[in-house]
Design a protein around this motif. Structure first.
Motif, PDB file in Angstrom:
ATOM      1  N   ARG A  67      81.035  19.127 -12.127  1.00 27.18           N
ATOM      2  CA  ARG A  67      81.982  20.163 -12.521  1.00 27.18           C
ATOM      3  C   ARG A  67      82.800  19.716 -13.728  1.00 27.18           C
ATOM      4  NH1 ARG A  67      84.310  22.448  -6.728  1.00 27.18           N
ATOM      5  NH2 ARG A  67      82.259  22.821  -5.761  1.00 27.18           N
ATOM      6  N   GLN A  68      83.135  18.448 -13.765  1.00 31.54           N
ATOM      7  CA  GLN A  68      83.916  17.941 -14.901  1.00 31.54           C
ATOM      8  C   GLN A  68      83.081  17.862 -16.167  1.00 31.54           C
ATOM      9  OE1 GLN A  68      85.075  14.304 -12.871  1.00 31.54           O
ATOM     10  NE2 GLN A  68      87.237  14.949 -12.905  1.00 31.54           N
ATOM     11  N   ARG A  69      81.825  17.416 -16.007  1.00 34.99           N
ATOM     12  CA  ARG A  69      80.980  17.245 -17.192  1.00 34.99           C
ATOM     13  C   ARG A  69      80.645  18.573 -17.864  1.00 34.99           C
ATOM     14  NH1 ARG A  69      78.187  13.362 -13.988  1.00 34.99           N
ATOM     15  NH2 ARG A  69      76.544  14.891 -13.586  1.00 34.99           N
ATOM     16  N   TYR A  70      80.460  19.618 -17.073  1.00 35.07           N
ATOM     17  CA  TYR A  70      79.983  20.873 -17.633  1.00 35.07           C
ATOM     18  C   TYR A  70      81.060  21.949 -17.737  1.00 35.07           C
ATOM     19  CZ  TYR A  70      75.456  18.746 -16.782  1.00 35.07           C
ATOM     20  OH  TYR A  70      74.396  17.898 -16.782  1.00 35.07           O
ATOM     21  N   LEU A  74      82.653  26.820 -20.083  1.00 39.97           N
ATOM     22  CA  LEU A  74      83.568  27.959 -20.036  1.00 39.97           C
ATOM     23  C   LEU A  74      84.077  28.292 -21.429  1.00 39.97           C
ATOM     24  CD1 LEU A  74      85.630  27.068 -16.825  1.00 39.97           C
ATOM     25  CD2 LEU A  74      83.706  28.651 -17.037  1.00 39.97           C
ATOM     26  N   THR A  75      84.451  27.255 -22.172  1.00 40.31           N
ATOM     27  CA  THR A  75      84.918  27.468 -23.548  1.00 40.31           C
ATOM     28  C   THR A  75      83.794  28.006 -24.431  1.00 40.31           C
ATOM     29  OG1 THR A  75      86.496  25.661 -23.283  1.00 40.31           O
ATOM     30  CG2 THR A  75      86.008  26.379 -25.533  1.00 40.31           C
ATOM     31  N   ASN A 340      86.904  30.717 -11.683  1.00 38.40           N
ATOM     32  CA  ASN A 340      87.587  30.926 -10.404  1.00 38.40           C
ATOM     33  C   ASN A 340      86.732  30.555  -9.202  1.00 38.40           C
ATOM     34  OD1 ASN A 340      90.312  32.499 -10.962  1.00 38.40           O
ATOM     35  ND2 ASN A 340      88.767  33.312 -12.384  1.00 38.40           N
ATOM     36  N   SER A 341      85.580  29.937  -9.462  1.00 40.87           N
ATOM     37  CA  SER A 341      84.737  29.512  -8.338  1.00 40.87           C
ATOM     38  C   SER A 341      84.287  28.066  -8.538  1.00 40.87           C
ATOM     39  CB  SER A 341      83.540  30.448  -8.186  1.00 40.87           C
ATOM     40  OG  SER A 341      82.792  30.476  -9.393  1.00 40.87           O
ATOM     41  N   TYR A 342      83.171  27.874  -9.176  1.00 37.64           N
ATOM     42  CA  TYR A 342      82.595  26.534  -9.288  1.00 37.64           C
ATOM     43  C   TYR A 342      83.499  25.589 -10.113  1.00 37.64           C
ATOM     44  CZ  TYR A 342      79.125  22.895 -10.172  1.00 37.64           C
ATOM     45  OH  TYR A 342      78.469  21.689 -10.256  1.00 37.64           O
TER      46      TYR A 342
END
Length: 347
Positions: A67-70, A74-75, A340-342
């Motif tokens: 989650r942190q790497r990808y 979002l941007t 708002n999820s993953y």
């Protein structure tokens, strides 16, 4: 609807119909995207930590989760959505162009002398017939939407190619023209009569014949003057070309003992007859003493007999902006759902 302000009339419809040029839209889009990137980088660099640690070495050694790497996706999705919106604002369209071409072509018969005198090599480095064929081919390639035919003649005359718009086939027929196709002689009157027979039923507004020879009429049942009158009766204009240098010219001779050799023979062109043919039909006489002059003559005739072409066209457009709009909205929805999820962050 009109609005009066300060004594000046302002039409609301004029405001609605204003179209912003695409380059301006793309420039504005580029500035917005650059601003978003700078804001993201600045926020990432200077944002304060939610949890403070006295020693960061343990945190640095901890492996980053997927989650942190990808999360940067979002941007990327947000910026891509903005780019798509600006592309949609530029109103992209695909168009199909419909063209209607109306042409008033010229019907042209080319009459080419293939008598043995055309073997004279005063159009160095080739003989008269070779150079004439090359210039005829150039002339054909310059024409558009014209019907062109070819008549060859020596003692007799025959149609090598009838009137056609298939220039590829016509050029092949020109390449096949050579000495020995017809018994030797020069039947200028028969060549004109043959060309007239091909043009007489033409419905074209302009009918012309281009006759090239290097001799005088010494064969055939029809004399050149009678043939010229026949052409004039059918409104056929004849351009005549006398090919060959003045004086003596070198002719190749096949000697049974010594092989090929050259002899000098005088050039005999009945210029008065060729001039009279052109005059009676409203054409013009030319004298070609070199390959360069012959090239210029065919170019002049090409310029005198232009084909009238009228082109009307219209383009039917299909709007594409909605495709980019929907794609941009989809990216925004995906970004909101993932944020708002993953990729949801805890305070």
């Amino acid at each position: 609807m009109n609005i009066e302000y300060g004594g000046f009339g302002l039409n609301v419809l004029d405001i609605i119909d204003v179209t912003i040029p695409a380059p301006v839209i793309f420039l504005a889009g580029a500035l917005v995207v650059i601003g978003m990137l700078l804001y993201h980088l600045r926020l990432k660099r200077f944002k304060s930590a939610a949890i403070k640690y006295s020693d960061l070495r343990i945190v640095r050694r901890a492996a980053r989760s997927g989650r942190q790497r990808y999360r940067f996706l979002l941007t990327v999705a947000r910026i891509a959505a903005v780019v798509l919106f600006f592309v949609a604002l530029a109103r992209p369209r695909s168009g199909t162009e419909y063209r209607e071409v109306t042409s008033e072509g010229v019907d042209i018969m080319l009459a080419l002398d293939v008598s043995t005198s055309m073997q004279a090599e005063d159009f160095k480095p080739h003989n008269r017939l070779y150079v004439a064929k090359e210039e005829v081919k150039k002339f054909i390639n310059r024409r558009v939407n014209d019907r062109i035919g070819l008549v060859v003649f020596a003692r007799y005359s025959f149609t090598q190619c009838p009137l056609t718009t298939d220039y590829g086939v016509l050029l092949n027929f020109v390449d096949q023209v050579d000495f020995g196709m017809v018994e030797d002689g020069t039947a200028i009157g028969m060549a004109i009569a043959n060309g007239v027979n091909r043009l007489r039923e033409s419905e074209s507004k302009s009918k012309i014949m281009i006759l090239l020879t290097d001799g005088d009429n010494n064969a055939g049942e029809i004399d050149p003057a009678t043939a010229a009158n026949l052409a004039a009766a059918f409104d056929i204009k004849i351009y005549t070309i006398g090919a060959g240098k003045s004086g003596n010219a070198m002719y190749p001779v096949q000697d049974p003992i010594f092989g090929k050799r050259y002899v000098y023979q005088p050039t005999r062109i009945d210029e008065e007859t060729l001039k009279e043919i052109a005059k009676r039909t409203g054409g013009k006489y030319f004298r070609a003493r070199s390959g360069k002059e012959l090239e210029e003559i065919y170019a002049i005739i090409d310029g005198l007999e232009k084909t009238e072409i009228k082109v009307s066209s219209h383009i039917q457009y299909r709007e594409l902006f909605h495709i980019f709009t929907y794609a941009g909205l989809l990216l925004l929805v995906v970004e909101v759902l993932l944020a708002n999820s993953y990729f949801r962050k805890l305070p």
